[in-house]
Design a protein around this motif. Structure first.
Motif, PDB file in Angstrom:
ATOM      1  N   PRO A  69      13.097   0.329 -71.552  1.00 37.36           N
ATOM      2  CA  PRO A  69      13.543  -0.475 -71.513  1.00 37.36           C
ATOM      3  C   PRO A  69      12.898  -1.201 -69.564  1.00 37.36           C
ATOM      4  CG  PRO A  69      15.424   0.947 -71.163  1.00 37.36           C
ATOM      5  CD  PRO A  69      14.021   1.902 -71.036  1.00 37.36           C
ATOM      6  N   GLU A  70      12.215  -2.476 -70.270  1.00 38.40           N
ATOM      7  CA  GLU A  70      11.104  -2.933 -69.319  1.00 38.40           C
ATOM      8  C   GLU A  70      10.340  -2.529 -68.949  1.00 38.40           C
ATOM      9  OE1 GLU A  70      14.181  -5.725 -66.319  1.00 38.40           O
ATOM     10  OE2 GLU A  70      14.206  -3.515 -66.428  1.00 38.40           O
ATOM     11  N   ARG A  72       6.500  -3.526 -69.192  1.00 42.90           N
ATOM     12  CA  ARG A  72       6.008  -4.419 -68.683  1.00 42.90           C
ATOM     13  C   ARG A  72       6.646  -4.402 -67.019  1.00 42.90           C
ATOM     14  NH1 ARG A  72       1.562  -6.929 -69.298  1.00 42.90           N
ATOM     15  NH2 ARG A  72       0.760  -8.369 -67.966  1.00 42.90           N
ATOM     16  N   GLU A  73       7.912  -4.581 -66.896  1.00 43.83           N
ATOM     17  CA  GLU A  73       7.802  -4.929 -65.358  1.00 43.83           C
ATOM     18  C   GLU A  73       7.880  -3.246 -64.768  1.00 43.83           C
ATOM     19  OE1 GLU A  73       9.723  -5.981 -67.953  1.00 43.83           O
ATOM     20  OE2 GLU A  73      10.518  -7.405 -67.848  1.00 43.83           O
ATOM     21  N   TYR A  77       5.899  -3.355 -61.340  1.00 41.59           N
ATOM     22  CA  TYR A  77       6.390  -2.358 -60.027  1.00 41.59           C
ATOM     23  C   TYR A  77       5.735  -1.497 -59.476  1.00 41.59           C
ATOM     24  CZ  TYR A  77      10.018  -5.604 -59.940  1.00 41.59           C
ATOM     25  OH  TYR A  77      10.832  -7.229 -60.466  1.00 41.59           O
ATOM     26  N   PRO A 120      15.613   4.362 -62.921  1.00 43.09           N
ATOM     27  CA  PRO A 120      15.270   3.316 -62.019  1.00 43.09           C
ATOM     28  C   PRO A 120      14.704   3.498 -61.233  1.00 43.09           C
ATOM     29  CG  PRO A 120      17.810   4.071 -62.123  1.00 43.09           C
ATOM     30  CD  PRO A 120      17.337   5.236 -62.433  1.00 43.09           C
ATOM     31  N   VAL A 121      13.632   2.492 -61.419  1.00 36.31           N
ATOM     32  CA  VAL A 121      12.714   1.731 -60.753  1.00 36.31           C
ATOM     33  C   VAL A 121      13.383   2.277 -58.598  1.00 36.31           C
ATOM     34  CG1 VAL A 121      10.755   0.691 -60.585  1.00 36.31           C
ATOM     35  CG2 VAL A 121      11.485   0.346 -62.909  1.00 36.31           C
ATOM     36  N   GLN A 122      14.053   1.879 -59.242  1.00 39.38           N
ATOM     37  CA  GLN A 122      14.600   1.857 -57.490  1.00 39.38           C
ATOM     38  C   GLN A 122      13.847   3.131 -56.762  1.00 39.38           C
ATOM     39  OE1 GLN A 122      15.867   0.051 -60.048  1.00 39.38           O
ATOM     40  NE2 GLN A 122      16.490  -2.015 -58.778  1.00 39.38           N
ATOM     41  N   LEU A 267      27.039   1.440 -71.052  1.00 42.94           N
ATOM     42  CA  LEU A 267      26.045   1.752 -69.679  1.00 42.94           C
ATOM     43  C   LEU A 267      24.302   2.095 -70.135  1.00 42.94           C
ATOM     44  CD1 LEU A 267      27.970   2.169 -66.519  1.00 42.94           C
ATOM     45  CD2 LEU A 267      27.258   0.139 -68.111  1.00 42.94           C
ATOM     46  N   ASP A 268      23.431   1.812 -69.825  1.00 45.56           N
ATOM     47  CA  ASP A 268      22.375   1.781 -69.915  1.00 45.56           C
ATOM     48  C   ASP A 268      22.092   3.317 -69.581  1.00 45.56           C
ATOM     49  OD1 ASP A 268      20.218  -1.370 -69.225  1.00 45.56           O
ATOM     50  OD2 ASP A 268      21.032  -0.102 -71.025  1.00 45.56           O
ATOM     51  N   GLU A 270      19.590   4.766 -67.692  1.00 45.13           N
ATOM     52  CA  GLU A 270      19.785   4.277 -66.561  1.00 45.13           C
ATOM     53  C   GLU A 270      20.511   4.861 -65.194  1.00 45.13           C
ATOM     54  OE1 GLU A 270      18.122   3.127 -68.370  1.00 45.13           O
ATOM     55  OE2 GLU A 270      15.761   3.436 -68.034  1.00 45.13           O
ATOM     56  N   ILE A 271      21.620   4.402 -65.673  1.00 39.91           N
ATOM     57  CA  ILE A 271      22.375   3.819 -65.426  1.00 39.91           C
ATOM     58  C   ILE A 271      23.855   5.559 -65.054  1.00 39.91           C
ATOM     59  CG2 ILE A 271      24.830   3.255 -64.722  1.00 39.91           C
ATOM     60  CD1 ILE A 271      23.969   0.647 -65.392  1.00 39.91           C
ATOM     61  N   GLU A 275      23.331   7.057 -61.186  1.00 39.72           N
ATOM     62  CA  GLU A 275      24.117   6.568 -60.614  1.00 39.72           C
ATOM     63  C   GLU A 275      24.956   7.512 -60.206  1.00 39.72           C
ATOM     64  OE1 GLU A 275      22.968   1.853 -59.174  1.00 39.72           O
ATOM     65  OE2 GLU A 275      23.273   2.335 -61.566  1.00 39.72           O
TER      66      GLU A 275
ATOM     67  N   ARG B  21      13.888 -11.011 -76.836  1.00 43.81           N
ATOM     68  CA  ARG B  21      14.859  -9.435 -76.586  1.00 43.81           C
ATOM     69  C   ARG B  21      15.699  -9.437 -75.757  1.00 43.81           C
ATOM     70  NH1 ARG B  21      10.884  -4.104 -75.411  1.00 43.81           N
ATOM     71  NH2 ARG B  21      13.331  -3.437 -75.165  1.00 43.81           N
ATOM     72  N   ASN B  72      21.217  -2.635 -64.803  1.00 44.43           N
ATOM     73  CA  ASN B  72      20.498  -2.653 -63.198  1.00 44.43           C
ATOM     74  C   ASN B  72      19.287  -3.424 -64.047  1.00 44.43           C
ATOM     75  OD1 ASN B  72      19.065  -1.579 -61.514  1.00 44.43           O
ATOM     76  ND2 ASN B  72      18.497   0.275 -61.646  1.00 44.43           N
TER      77      ASN B  72
END
Lengths: 354, 160
Positions: A69-70, A72-73, A77, A120-122, A267-268, A270-271, A275, B21, B72
């Protein structure tokens, strides 16, 4: 797992040695394997200088192909981070067109590999920003969400208004608010408050050692360690007096676990994979930790002291009913504030003065 | 009113992302009792028209999910529109939503001021002054270069 990166990446990234300064050629003792160096030679005819934009586009495609997911973002980053910037938009046009060094490309690849594992990106970058602060991030400590920035602003506003409303003609010393944060995680809320309220002191509590350690680390990085007391403790098994060592509390602030237990499974990845789920799971009604905090609040707070909570949008009514059912706590729901998406997100509860 | 085309508004508008999306969260920013955002009346030394929050429309790429802890998402981009003038600013300069909202308002305030005041805007005047300084610097550098060239030529002539 489908993984397009390697063959495409090798071709894409092959550069003829003379174009990129600082790049090791095989004769200089570089660590190229025979396969890699032949790829490089076969591409030397192609003047493949790779720019930041090229990298973003490349990794975006890789992420998309792998269902990240995300896409491009994430890619933006990671590339920005390697170039020393916070976001892609903040890079100037020169940086965007400058060819990337071998080392930079290698770094981007390493980070992107982690993202391909749904990290997660973070956590991939090992850091993230919260208001004006850059904080270290480390799994499984809960990553601060953007909504929570407004929680901090609410507390700051409340404390600032207190000073303004003192309204006395004689000058009074600036109050030194004592703030208790329950569930400090990475220290985002606690440290932001310390920065915005220079006279304040914060007691930060978390039941997880990893969170306590990370908060301490972030406090030191920001040189705020003198004004924060970090306690490793589970508030469900605590008595109030452990937190009263610095006097009665002016404000209790918390972003407690508030996800409804039945929602946890959706939840995704990533989480779920990275996490600490205890930082999210609030039990059947999402209120188990909220109730614990509210039950503890009256013995901690000064009269007219406040509790600020971040909650699920379904909680405001539930909390109001619960407070009515427990009048002995002498707590009133004073206000419900919306987050930047317009959802009811923050509760301001106040202890009635006797 | 003559709206100068000195500025390229697109410098802050990268290509509009396709958001099929996520969908768009159109939010009329209602002023909470505690104003978390107050567009500055004076931005540094510039005297700019103040923005009325009621005339702004803000969008975030957050999707329709529950938000908060349950997601997130890292996209912190803020799209801010000034409804009366139609000016839109897209800001993704930082990794903090709050900061991006603040910066978006600052940029929008400048653009709106420019839009309504044209050449009377402090934004226009400041930019013009900077341009002038730049031109002056270029001119002086050119002059210096020519003077040096001439000097060298004369030295050559002397040697002969």
């Amino acid at each position: 797992m489908r993984y397009l990166a390697r063959p495409l990446l090798r071709r894409w990234l092959s550069l003829s040695p003379q174009h990129v300064p600082g790049q090791l050629s095989p004769s200089e003792g570089g660590v190229l394997s025979p396969k890699q160096s032949s790829l490089r030679q076969s591409c030397s005819a192609r003047p493949g200088l790779v720019t930041a934009t090229d990298m973003v586009n490349h990794w975006q495609k890789v992420f998309e192909t792998n269902g990240i997911p995300e896409a491009r973002e994430s890619s933006q980053y990671i590339v920005s981070f390697v170039l020393g910037a916070k976001t892609f938009q903040s890079l100037n046009s020169k940086s965007l067109c400058t060819p990337l060094t071998e080392m930079q490309q290698e770094q981007i690849q390493q980070l992107s590999r982690k993202r391909l594992e749904r990290m997660p990106v973070q956590y991939v970058l090992g850091e993230w920003d919260f208001q004006d602060l850059t904080l270290k991030m480390r799994p499984p400590v809960f990553i601060p969400r953007p909504e929570t920035e407004d929680l901090v602003s609410l507390v700051v506003e409340e404390e600032s208004q207190k000073c303004a409303n003192s309204g006395l003609s004689i000058p009074v010393p600036v109050p030194h608010p004592v703030i208790l944060e329950i569930g400090c995680g990475s220290g985002a809320i606690a440290l932001s408050l310390l920065c915005k309220l220079p006279q304040s002191q914060v007691i930060a509590v978390d039941k997880e050692k990893a969170a306590v350690d990370l908060t301490r680390e972030n406090a030191h990085r920001l040189q705020l360690q003198e004004r924060i007391h970090i306690i490793h403790q589970d508030v469900s098994h605590s008595s109030a007096k452990q937190f009263l060592l610095w006097g009665p509390i002016d404000v209790i602030v918390s972003n407690p676990p508030y996800v409804f237990h039945e929602d946890m499974a959706s939840l995704d990845a990533e989480i779920l994979r990275y996490e600490d789920l205890d930082a999210l799971d609030g039990g059947d009604d999402g209120m188990s930790v909220i109730k614990t905090i509210l039950a503890l609040a009256p013995s901690l707070l000064k009269d007219s002291g406040s509790v600020f909570l971040e909650v699920d949008p379904r909680h405001p009514n539930m909390v109001e009913h619960w407070l009515h059912a427990h009048p002995d706590l002498l707590l009133t729901l004073r206000a419900i504030h919306k987050d930047f998406c317009g959802k009811p997100r923050f509760l301001h509860i106040q202890k009635q003065s006797r | 009113m003559n709206v100068p085309r000195l500025f390229h508004f697109t410098s802050f508008l990268r290509e509009f992302p396709a958001w099929p999306r996520w969908g768009l969260r159109k939010q009329q920013l209602s002023l909470p009792s505690i104003p978390l955002f107050q567009a500055a009346r004076r931005r540094n030394h510039l005297d700019l028209l103040s923005l009325d929050e009621a005339e702004l429309k803000e969008q975030f790429v957050r999707g329709d999910g529950p938000g908060g802890q349950a997601t997130n998402k890292t996209n912190n981009c803020v799209v801010l529109k000034h409804i009366p003038s139609g000016i839109v600013v897209k800001c993704h300069q930082t990794r903090s939503v709050e900061k991006n909202r603040k910066i978006a308002r600052e940029i929008l305030q400048e653009k709106v001021d420019l839009f309504y005041k044209g050449e009377d805007s402090d934004v226009f005047k400041e930019k013009k002054a900077l341009e002038k300084k730049k031109q002056e610097k270029k001119r002086r550098a050119k002059e210096n270069l020519e003077r040096k060239k001439l000097f060298k030529e004369m030295q050559q002539l002397d040697k002969k």
